[in-house]
Design a protein around this motif. Structure first.
Motif, PDB file in Angstrom:
ATOM      1  N   UNK A 166       6.077 -71.021 -53.492  1.00  0.00           N
ATOM      2  CA  UNK A 166       5.590 -71.110 -52.115  1.00  0.00           C
ATOM      3  C   UNK A 166       6.718 -70.965 -51.110  1.00  0.00           C
ATOM      4  N   UNK A 167       7.917 -71.381 -51.457  1.00  0.00           N
ATOM      5  CA  UNK A 167       9.089 -71.223 -50.589  1.00  0.00           C
ATOM      6  C   UNK A 167      10.316 -71.054 -51.476  1.00  0.00           C
ATOM      7  N   UNK A 168      11.378 -70.534 -50.897  1.00  0.00           N
ATOM      8  CA  UNK A 168      12.592 -70.335 -51.668  1.00  0.00           C
ATOM      9  C   UNK A 168      12.492 -69.128 -52.580  1.00  0.00           C
ATOM     10  N   UNK A 169      13.527 -68.899 -53.402  1.00  0.00           N
ATOM     11  CA  UNK A 169      13.566 -67.730 -54.271  1.00  0.00           C
ATOM     12  C   UNK A 169      14.001 -68.104 -55.678  1.00  0.00           C
ATOM     13  N   UNK A 170      13.613 -67.278 -56.604  1.00  0.00           N
ATOM     14  CA  UNK A 170      14.015 -67.403 -57.997  1.00  0.00           C
ATOM     15  C   UNK A 170      15.280 -66.576 -58.241  1.00  0.00           C
ATOM     16  N   UNK A 171      15.960 -66.783 -59.346  1.00  0.00           N
ATOM     17  CA  UNK A 171      17.077 -65.899 -59.690  1.00  0.00           C
ATOM     18  C   UNK A 171      16.588 -64.453 -59.784  1.00  0.00           C
ATOM     19  N   UNK A 172      17.369 -63.518 -59.280  1.00  0.00           N
ATOM     20  CA  UNK A 172      16.977 -62.117 -59.278  1.00  0.00           C
ATOM     21  C   UNK A 172      17.121 -61.545 -60.689  1.00  0.00           C
ATOM     22  N   UNK A 173      16.044 -61.590 -61.433  1.00  0.00           N
ATOM     23  CA  UNK A 173      16.050 -61.109 -62.811  1.00  0.00           C
ATOM     24  C   UNK A 173      14.627 -60.726 -63.211  1.00  0.00           C
ATOM     25  N   UNK A 174      14.468 -60.139 -64.388  1.00  0.00           N
ATOM     26  CA  UNK A 174      13.136 -59.799 -64.896  1.00  0.00           C
ATOM     27  C   UNK A 174      12.503 -61.068 -65.462  1.00  0.00           C
ATOM     28  N   UNK A 175      11.340 -61.426 -64.946  1.00  0.00           N
ATOM     29  CA  UNK A 175      10.705 -62.692 -65.305  1.00  0.00           C
ATOM     30  C   UNK A 175       9.450 -62.475 -66.147  1.00  0.00           C
ATOM     31  N   UNK A 176       9.040 -63.531 -66.811  1.00  0.00           N
ATOM     32  CA  UNK A 176       7.727 -63.615 -67.451  1.00  0.00           C
ATOM     33  C   UNK A 176       6.889 -64.614 -66.671  1.00  0.00           C
ATOM     34  N   UNK A 177       5.653 -64.243 -66.384  1.00  0.00           N
ATOM     35  CA  UNK A 177       4.767 -65.088 -65.575  1.00  0.00           C
ATOM     36  C   UNK A 177       3.543 -65.468 -66.405  1.00  0.00           C
ATOM     37  N   UNK A 178       3.228 -66.748 -66.450  1.00  0.00           N
ATOM     38  CA  UNK A 178       2.002 -67.230 -67.107  1.00  0.00           C
ATOM     39  C   UNK A 178       1.048 -67.753 -66.032  1.00  0.00           C
ATOM     40  N   UNK A 179      -0.197 -67.276 -66.085  1.00  0.00           N
ATOM     41  CA  UNK A 179      -1.232 -67.715 -65.140  1.00  0.00           C
ATOM     42  C   UNK A 179      -2.301 -68.445 -65.945  1.00  0.00           C
ATOM     43  N   UNK A 180      -2.560 -69.712 -65.575  1.00  0.00           N
ATOM     44  CA  UNK A 180      -3.498 -70.554 -66.322  1.00  0.00           C
ATOM     45  C   UNK A 180      -4.575 -71.096 -65.389  1.00  0.00           C
ATOM     46  N   UNK A 181      -5.812 -70.957 -65.777  1.00  0.00           N
ATOM     47  CA  UNK A 181      -6.938 -71.527 -65.033  1.00  0.00           C
ATOM     48  C   UNK A 181      -6.945 -73.034 -65.296  1.00  0.00           C
ATOM     49  N   UNK A 182      -6.807 -73.842 -64.242  1.00  0.00           N
ATOM     50  CA  UNK A 182      -6.685 -75.296 -64.414  1.00  0.00           C
ATOM     51  C   UNK A 182      -7.847 -76.019 -63.745  1.00  0.00           C
ATOM     52  N   UNK A 183      -8.079 -77.233 -64.197  1.00  0.00           N
ATOM     53  CA  UNK A 183      -9.175 -78.044 -63.664  1.00  0.00           C
ATOM     54  C   UNK A 183      -8.857 -78.510 -62.253  1.00  0.00           C
ATOM     55  N   UNK A 184      -9.909 -78.884 -61.556  1.00  0.00           N
ATOM     56  CA  UNK A 184      -9.732 -79.449 -60.221  1.00  0.00           C
ATOM     57  C   UNK A 184      -9.222 -80.877 -60.344  1.00  0.00           C
ATOM     58  N   UNK A 185      -8.945 -81.482 -59.218  1.00  0.00           N
ATOM     59  CA  UNK A 185      -8.469 -82.858 -59.224  1.00  0.00           C
ATOM     60  C   UNK A 185      -9.486 -83.755 -59.927  1.00  0.00           C
ATOM     61  N   UNK A 186      -9.032 -84.855 -60.526  1.00  0.00           N
ATOM     62  CA  UNK A 186      -9.954 -85.731 -61.262  1.00  0.00           C
ATOM     63  C   UNK A 186     -11.172 -86.158 -60.466  1.00  0.00           C
ATOM     64  N   UNK A 187     -11.014 -86.338 -59.165  1.00  0.00           N
ATOM     65  CA  UNK A 187     -12.166 -86.775 -58.365  1.00  0.00           C
ATOM     66  C   UNK A 187     -13.024 -85.603 -57.903  1.00  0.00           C
ATOM     67  N   UNK A 188     -12.634 -84.367 -58.297  1.00  0.00           N
ATOM     68  CA  UNK A 188     -13.459 -83.207 -57.976  1.00  0.00           C
ATOM     69  C   UNK A 188     -13.315 -82.696 -56.563  1.00  0.00           C
ATOM     70  N   UNK A 189     -12.370 -83.222 -55.786  1.00  0.00           N
ATOM     71  CA  UNK A 189     -12.217 -82.779 -54.408  1.00  0.00           C
ATOM     72  C   UNK A 189     -11.898 -81.287 -54.339  1.00  0.00           C
ATOM     73  N   UNK A 190     -12.484 -80.634 -53.358  1.00  0.00           N
ATOM     74  CA  UNK A 190     -12.272 -79.203 -53.193  1.00  0.00           C
ATOM     75  C   UNK A 190     -12.475 -78.827 -51.741  1.00  0.00           C
ATOM     76  N   UNK A 191     -11.747 -77.810 -51.294  1.00  0.00           N
ATOM     77  CA  UNK A 191     -11.991 -77.268 -49.963  1.00  0.00           C
ATOM     78  C   UNK A 191     -13.364 -76.622 -49.884  1.00  0.00           C
ATOM     79  N   UNK A 192     -13.812 -76.037 -51.011  1.00  0.00           N
ATOM     80  CA  UNK A 192     -15.088 -75.336 -51.029  1.00  0.00           C
ATOM     81  C   UNK A 192     -16.248 -76.317 -50.874  1.00  0.00           C
ATOM     82  N   UNK A 193     -17.387 -75.766 -50.466  1.00  0.00           N
ATOM     83  CA  UNK A 193     -18.584 -76.596 -50.415  1.00  0.00           C
ATOM     84  C   UNK A 193     -19.010 -76.998 -51.823  1.00  0.00           C
TER      85      UNK A 193
END
Length: 481
Positions: A439-466
């Motif tokens: 979200x801010x700042x930078x990573x070392x300038x190199x070739x990276x591997x990125x993992x994207x994982x679908x995660x659960x919402x907060x335990x209480x279920x709070x969400x910006x969505x309706x």
């Protein structure tokens, strides 16, 4: 006389007469020239010639423009056109010379835009193409390429994924809801102006109902709550500044509407007394963003006027002008189109490639289950990334964790606030948004591997969505040097 036919009914009126009934879906008009126009907006806006009787004083450009403007001229005539032609670039002279050639190659028009360009099956662009086709004659064809029009996408997506289609274009149309002042917009313009084929650039400046933020009709409209406010005046001023700086042809939809509302012209047959009346005629009944068939036709008329009859500027640019806005980063598309995301995955499960959207050609990878993951090996060194994801305020959208392997992770929530996604997106609609990783700042300038994982919402279920869920769609992943 001219008869305009719309729908399944037919009616004729005397020369110069006009009858209009929007509620029953019928528009009829009679004008004084030997042209029969057929308008069928149920499928797409189409103007076809049946019999054209020209005097020796009428050029092909005159008749082409007359046809393009026949539907909207009762509300927006020559005086209105003059107000709406914000800037006419000097390169229209070369276009008119090309149109006048008796033989040669076909003409290719490429349109870049989002849902406002797609309205009524590319209504504005098709009116312009019909005018160009008449002007160029039957020996050659004017071809429209709309592969780069995707609802919800902004110009950043074209900059990273769509520039290759421009290298064979004669005319490039920009038609977005807004063209924000930033380096991406200017980068596209500068890149297009430096192409070897030297395409003519045309910007059709759009108009929201929210472009009239203080009008009592808009403030009291039930649609007002569906479109969160934004600084429309600044956006439109920046659009004009960009057009004049780079000598780009630009037509202003808002300027045309302002002449109607302020009664600045006395050469019209029909008048609009209030914004509510303008909304009923030129926008959808429940849509404060997209133009109606009549509005799209008027935009095509203005574009035709500018390219075929507008007075070109004396400016021109022998060399590329200096930048208006600072360029502060270089971005490359790692996976474009999204199919590359799956093909380049070193591991993963629960993510699939999808295709759809209104045009049926938009692609993305999606997941709807918590725990789904995908590992992506980047191709180029990068200091940070952008994930282009679909966001919505009412659909059951989820969250993902984006982990740059060996470094910190960033959580992205695809839910907008329950009141809507803002920034000109009507309530009830979603859009695509670029999320920075980290979200801010930078990573070392190199070739990276990125993992994207679908995660659960907060335990209480709070969400910006309706209502929260696990739906997450990714259209693009970009590395930034």
């Amino acid at each position: 006389s001219v008869s305009l036919w719309f729908g399944s009914s037919s009616q004729f009126c005397g020369a110069g007469g006009m009858c209009l009934d929007v509620r029953s879906g019928c528009i009829f008009a009679c004008l004084t020239i030997g042209v029969l126009l057929v308008v069928d907006v149920a499928t797409h806006l189409c103007i076809s010639r049946r019999n054209v009787l020209k005097t020796s004083k009428q050029s092909a450009l005159d008749v082409a423009v007359f046809e393009a403007c026949a539907l909207s001229r009762p509300w927006c005539g020559p005086c209105c056109w003059e107000h709406a032609l914000s800037h006419v670039g000097v390169d229209v002279v070369d276009l008119r010379r090309l149109l006048a050639e008796r033989s040669g190659r076909d003409l290719r028009v490429v349109i870049l835009g989002n849902s406002v360009a797609r309205a009524h099956d590319f209504g504005a662009a098709r009116v312009l193409v019909n005018a160009l086709q008449y002007a160029i004659g039957p020996e050659r064809q004017v071809r429209l390429d709309f592969a780069n029009v995707h609802g919800g996408f902004q110009m950043a997506q074209v900059w990273r994924c769509g520039m290759k289609q421009l290298d064979v274009a004669d005319i490039v149309i920009f038609q977005y809801a807004v063209m924000p002042r930033n380096r991406i917009v200017e980068g596209i313009v500068r890149s297009a102006l430096q192409l070897p084929n030297k395409p003519l650039l045309l910007y059709i400046s759009h108009c929201y109902m929210a472009d009239f933020p203080n009008d009592p009709d808009w403030l009291s409209s039930p649609l007002h709550s569906k479109l969160r406010s934004f600084d429309a005046h600044r956006f439109r001023a920046d659009e004009l500044r960009l057009a004049r700086h780079y000598d780009i042809t630009m037509v202003s939809t808002c300027a045309a509407y302002e002449t109607m509302l302020h009664h600045n012209c006395n050469d019209v047959q029909r008048s609009v007394d209030r914004l509510s009346g303008l909304q009923e005629m030129f926008f959808g009944a429940a849509d404060p963003v997209h133009q109606s068939a009549l509005g799209s036709s008027m935009q095509g008329c203005l574009a035709s006027q500018a390219l075929l009859k507008g007075e070109p500027s004396k400016k021109g640019n022998a060399t590329l002008p200096a930048r208006l806005w600072e360029e502060n980063e270089a971005r490359q598309a790692e996976f474009c189109p999204p199919a590359g995301l799956l093909k380049s995955a070193s591991a993963g499960s629960g993510w699939t490639l999808a295709q759809g959207g209104r045009g049926g050609k938009k692609e993305w990878i999606g997941s709807n289950e918590v725990g789904a993951f995908i590992d992506l090996q980047m191709h180029e060194p990068a200091g940070h990334f952008f994930v282009l994801a679909y966001v919505h305020h009412a659909l059951p959208m989820g969250r993902v964790e984006v982990q740059v392997v060996g470094h910190s992770s960033t959580v992205i929530d695809a839910c907008c606030p329950s009141t809507g996604c803002g920034h000109g997106v009507p309530q009830g609609q979603g859009t695509y948004r670029a999320f920075r990783v980290p979200a801010s700042g930078n990573l070392p300038m190199q070739v990276h591997t990125v993992r994207i994982t679908n995660i659960a919402r907060f335990p209480n279920g709070n969400s910006n969505c309706s209502r929260g869920g696990a739906k997450f769609d990714i259209a693009e992943l970009d590395g930034v040097a």
